[in-house]
Motif scaffolding. Structure first.
Motif, PDB file in Angstrom:
ATOM      1  N   ARG A 145       0.761  -1.186   0.005  1.00  0.00           N
ATOM      2  CA  ARG A 145       0.100   0.012  -0.168  1.00  0.00           C
ATOM      3  C   ARG A 145       0.866   1.285   0.115  1.00  0.00           C
ATOM      4  N   ASP A 162      -8.822  -3.069  -1.859  1.00  0.00           N
ATOM      5  CA  ASP A 162      -7.792  -2.555  -2.694  1.00  0.00           C
ATOM      6  C   ASP A 162      -6.788  -3.130  -3.371  1.00  0.00           C
ATOM      7  N   LEU A 280      -1.997  -4.128  -5.959  1.00  0.00           N
ATOM      8  CA  LEU A 280      -3.111  -3.208  -5.529  1.00  0.00           C
ATOM      9  C   LEU A 280      -3.835  -3.127  -7.090  1.00  0.00           C
ATOM     10  N   THR A 282      -5.032  -0.663  -8.426  1.00  0.00           N
ATOM     11  CA  THR A 282      -4.743   0.603  -9.177  1.00  0.00           C
ATOM     12  C   THR A 282      -3.520   0.066 -10.245  1.00  0.00           C
TER      13      THR A 282
END
Length: 304
Positions: A145, A162, A280, A282
């Protein structure tokens, strides 16, 4: 100092200007850019609106660039080059599609799983450098993270929306005892009968520690933990030395001291870990991670 550029001047329109200047023709520029001639003409006209001066003069049906267009093209080329370099640098700082990949791992996975993944990614992307960082599940999740890791090979974290996970294999938790202990001849260990024993375990944050607590919750008592350690290899040595019993994942069989024996637990105490590649959400389109995911899908069946 506040810098402002008219909204009509965009990177895409500067790109179109450069291609037009290179080809010298609306139709050829449109063909190279794979857009219509109308789109090219509109982009050039929008740039004229943005700079508030004429960039082209009409010669029949053709457009001829002025000195102003030449000046804007020169600046535009430098702006685009700077921006491309800036985007590349930004992605590298974030670890996205860089020439290295940072993989986190549990200590217990360095015997078989991590070497298989590292060799797999080397075959797919020979120029990539692999950096390995070891820690507990909690440590690795935090580093993931914080952007200090690109991916982590560990148990699937709970309640982590996430994080995306690609399962590799499932691993059973087993009873670990010194060779020749009173449990040696048992096919299955009844954990509820071990209330008087001494135990050693990993520290909080390791997935094996969580499984340890869950198993004893089913057994109905709090184990007498005489020592905790920060890595699984030290834990196995403590068992080998007779300091206490513990629970270990089956994947450590290949690196156990000779004086440690793994014995299955009775089914009601069975705890299972799902080991996965975690990253992640993203970052799910990162080319390096996509290559690593492909390796995991191939290696998963072999590691199970």
């Amino acid at each position: 100092m506040h810098l402002h550029v008219d909204e009509e001047i965009t990177f895409r329109r500067l790109e179109i200007l450069l291609v037009f200047m290179e080809t010298g023709n609306l139709a050829r520029a449109a063909e190279k850019l794979e857009i219509s001639t109308v789109s090219v003409h509109r982009a050039l006209h929008a740039l004229e609106t943005g700079v508030r001066c004429a960039l082209f003069r009409h010669e029949g049906r053709n457009l001829r660039p002025t000195e102003a267009a030449q000046a804007l093209a020169e600046v535009g080329r430098e702006v685009l080059r700077t921006m491309v370099d800036g985007v590349r640098s930004t992605r590298e700082v974030a670890g996205y599609s860089a020439d290295r990949i940072r993989i986190g791992s549990l200590y217990s996975l360095t015997h078989r799983t991590i070497p298989a993944l590292v060799m797999g990614i080397k075959l797919r992307k020979p120029d990539i450098q692999t950096e390995l960082i070891l820690g507990s599940n909690a440590d690795l999740l935090q580093k993931l993270r914080d952007g200090a890791l690109d991916a982590a090979v560990m148990a699937i974290p709970k309640e982590a929306s996430d994080v995306e996970s690609q399962a590799l294999f499932e691993d059973d938790i087993l009873f670990a005892a010194p060779v020749g202990s009173r449990y040696a001849a048992q096919n299955e260990v009844d954990l509820s009968a071990c209330a008087g024993e001494r135990f050693v375990t990993l520290k909080e944050g390791f997935v094996t520690y969580s499984g340890f607590l869950d198993a004893f919750e089913v057994a109905g008592f709090t184990p007498n933990v005489v020592m905790k350690t920060g890595d699984i290899f030290s834990l196995m040595n403590l068992v080998s030395g007779g300091v206490g019993y513990t629970l270990l994942p089956g994947r450590v069989r290949g690196v156990m001291p000779q004086r440690v024996q793994l014995i299955p637990l009775q089914p009601k105490f069975l705890m299972r870990q799902t080991i996965a590649l975690n990253f992640l959400r993203t970052r799910e389109r990162d080319p390096n991670l996509l290559a690593l995911l492909a390796v995991c899908r191939t290696a998963g069946a072999e590691l199970a």
